[in-house]
Write a protein that holds these residues in place. Structure first.
Motif, short mmCIF file in Angstrom:
data_model
loop_
_atom_site.label_atom_id
_atom_site.label_comp_id
_atom_site.label_asym_id
_atom_site.label_seq_id
_atom_site.Cartn_x
_atom_site.Cartn_y
_atom_site.Cartn_z
N ALA A 95 47.56 49.88 41.49
CA ALA A 95 47.51 48.97 40.24
C ALA A 95 47.99 47.68 40.60
CB ALA A 95 46.34 49.02 39.55
N ARG A 98 49.23 45.94 43.60
CA ARG A 98 48.55 44.56 43.85
C ARG A 98 48.91 43.94 42.93
NH1 ARG A 98 42.65 45.89 42.13
NH2 ARG A 98 42.50 43.92 42.93
N PRO A 110 42.98 39.07 33.13
CA PRO A 110 42.14 39.19 31.24
C PRO A 110 42.13 40.64 31.14
CG PRO A 110 40.88 38.69 32.97
CD PRO A 110 42.16 38.96 34.16
N GLY A 111 42.18 40.88 30.49
CA GLY A 111 41.41 42.08 29.33
C GLY A 111 40.57 42.17 28.76
N ARG A 112 39.73 42.75 28.40
CA ARG A 112 38.78 42.68 27.98
C ARG A 112 38.48 42.64 26.31
NH1 ARG A 112 33.41 45.14 28.89
NH2 ARG A 112 32.81 45.59 26.70
N ILE A 135 43.75 34.33 27.30
CA ILE A 135 43.53 34.20 28.62
C ILE A 135 43.10 32.88 28.88
CG2 ILE A 135 41.07 35.24 28.31
CD1 ILE A 135 43.31 35.62 31.35
N ASP A 153 41.54 41.18 40.08
CA ASP A 153 40.11 41.67 39.27
C ASP A 153 40.48 43.30 39.45
OD1 ASP A 153 37.86 42.62 38.98
OD2 ASP A 153 36.53 42.11 41.69
N SER A 154 40.74 43.78 38.27
CA SER A 154 41.24 45.37 38.07
C SER A 154 40.77 46.31 36.83
CB SER A 154 42.81 45.48 38.50
OG SER A 154 43.51 46.54 37.44
N TYR A 155 39.52 46.57 37.25
CA TYR A 155 39.23 47.63 36.08
C TYR A 155 40.72 48.06 35.35
CZ TYR A 155 37.56 51.18 34.28
OH TYR A 155 37.15 52.80 33.09
N ARG A 156 41.02 48.65 35.90
CA ARG A 156 42.18 49.71 35.27
C ARG A 156 43.18 48.57 34.42
NH1 ARG A 156 42.75 54.84 36.55
NH2 ARG A 156 41.49 55.45 38.42
N LEU A 157 43.54 47.80 35.09
CA LEU A 157 44.30 46.74 34.10
C LEU A 157 43.43 46.29 33.38
CD1 LEU A 157 46.59 45.55 36.90
CD2 LEU A 157 47.06 47.10 36.15
N SER A 158 42.18 45.76 33.73
CA SER A 158 41.48 44.53 32.56
C SER A 158 41.46 45.70 30.73
CB SER A 158 40.62 44.06 33.07
OG SER A 158 40.87 43.40 33.94
N GLU A 169 36.68 56.04 28.31
CA GLU A 169 37.55 55.00 29.55
C GLU A 169 38.47 55.73 30.52
OE1 GLU A 169 35.38 53.11 31.49
OE2 GLU A 169 34.54 53.20 28.79
N HIS A 173 38.48 58.64 33.40
CA HIS A 173 39.25 57.37 34.83
C HIS A 173 40.90 58.15 34.16
CE1 HIS A 173 35.53 56.43 35.85
NE2 HIS A 173 35.33 55.76 34.20
N ARG B 98 35.01 43.21 48.94
CA ARG B 98 35.67 44.51 48.54
C ARG B 98 35.68 45.22 48.72
NH1 ARG B 98 39.29 44.23 43.69
NH2 ARG B 98 39.72 46.06 44.22
N ARG B 139 30.78 61.81 41.61
CA ARG B 139 32.25 62.47 42.72
C ARG B 139 31.66 63.94 42.68
NH1 ARG B 139 36.03 60.40 37.41
NH2 ARG B 139 36.76 58.26 38.46
N ASP B 153 38.74 49.62 42.54
CA ASP B 153 39.04 48.81 40.84
C ASP B 153 39.05 47.58 41.17
OD1 ASP B 153 40.85 48.63 38.66
OD2 ASP B 153 42.60 48.60 39.96
N SER B 154 37.31 47.35 40.53
CA SER B 154 36.92 45.41 39.77
C SER B 154 36.70 45.54 38.43
CB SER B 154 35.67 44.93 40.76
OG SER B 154 35.65 44.21 40.61
N TYR B 155 37.24 44.43 38.11
CA TYR B 155 36.90 44.91 36.65
C TYR B 155 35.53 44.09 35.98
CZ TYR B 155 36.18 41.23 32.97
OH TYR B 155 35.67 40.12 31.20
N GLU B 169 32.73 39.61 27.73
CA GLU B 169 33.12 39.09 29.00
C GLU B 169 32.55 37.93 29.67
OE1 GLU B 169 35.67 40.54 29.35
OE2 GLU B 169 35.16 41.07 27.15
#
Lengths: 201, 201
Positions: A95, A98, A110-112, A135, A153-158, A169, A173, B98, B139, B153-155, B169
């Motif tokens: 991530a 990317r 963006p963060g939530r 944001i 667009d990353s869930y992990r970074l958002s 989360e 994860h 993606r 999983r 990995d998609s927000y 959001e």
């Protein structure tokens, strides 16, 4: 790329108070910082911490700046540079890579809840402003500075970890120190109708 | 690729009750479905709706199956096939692309709170099970079926819209019918200390 990681040593993660006391919140914030630094290093980049006070025992440079987050980061904003928040417990090297490889004068994650969790800045005209709905402010600021903007667009970074729901989360994860530490404290998943919650029995 | 979109016509989005009455929740769920179908079509794929009851006015095939979500989806699970939840109001063609292009016998997109928001299934041995902590079950199920698993990995795809916090959001990052409809109802962002909330004055 140089990657700045802002870190507050002052009452971190106060919204986790229902689950963690003040000392525990310091311990948990430190575990998340370590996970973020590991992800950045494993992606092949050089993290530096910008802290509001002394931080012992880290094997990365620590810049102490007692000012608020935005002026402290702007003082170090010599492009190209990335900024990654210290509470992204789900960050992975993939991530981070990317993020750093995404083109654009300004790259935003963006963060939530309206925040900005990570940026890449490649134009010296751009300044950060983390106050409130950052944001939207960062999108506007990039436009005013004639910078091209890209969003990752990353869930992990958002997923910044601020509230008890975010611990779900991390437990589902995560695989780093933060997740291990939460489990050691007895914080665990609790299935509910239709989704999953956390509990500390 | 064929993309299945399960859609419940029975009391949808009940956890949005603090902000929307029952009729409004039906209207909002329909706008979200339309946004998801548009994103899939704009990505060049063929959506089909699997609904618990009749759905009028859609220009895509609608399969009516009154059973629960999992058996209704499994009855259509002829690989390769994708499944995308109907409440991903932030889905974009890029995010759908993606998903569909990610290799793996089973491709998973976690949803916040333990759910599974989207899948690609390329092996006939795999079955879906959306009950409870479904991401962990998927999983495990993929492992038991000797399927390789990949996660996207998609927000945008991890944000299913279930609770009032999710409306933040949609208002911040959406540009489709769902976002427009929320604004028409007077639902808007309210800055608070450190983050952003929603209100309906």
């Amino acid at each position: 790329m140089r990657v700045l990681v802002p870190y507050s040593t002052r009452d971190p993660k106060s919204r986790l108070a229902p689950f963690l006391d003040a000392d525990e919140r310091v311990s948990f914030a430190r575990r998340m910082l370590e996970d973020v630094l590991t992800a950045i290093r494993d992606a092949g980049h050089a993290p530096e911490v910008i802290a509001t006070g002394a931080v012992a025992g880290l094997d990365v440079p620590v810049i102490v700046d007692e000012r608020h987050l935005s002026p402290a980061v702007n003082a170090q904003l010599d492009p190209p540079v990335a900024i990654v928040m210290a509470d992204l417990a789900l960050a992975t090297p993939v991530a981070i890579q990317r993020l750093v490889e995404t083109p654009g004068d300004v790259v935003l994650v963006p963060g939530r809840g309206g925040g900005t969790n990570a940026l890449v800045v490649r134009d010296a005209a751009f300044r950060v402003d983390f106050h409130g709905n950052s944001i939207a402010d960062h999108r506007d600021g990039a436009r005013r500075s004639d910078c091209t903007t890209t969003e990752v667009d990353s869930y992990r970074l958002s997923t910044d970890v601020d509230e008890p729901a975010d611990l779900v989360e991390v437990l589902l994860h995560g695989s780093g120190r933060s997740t291990g530490w939460l489990r050691e404290q007895g914080i665990r998943l609790r299935p509910t109708e239709g989704h999953v919650d956390v509990e500390r029995p």
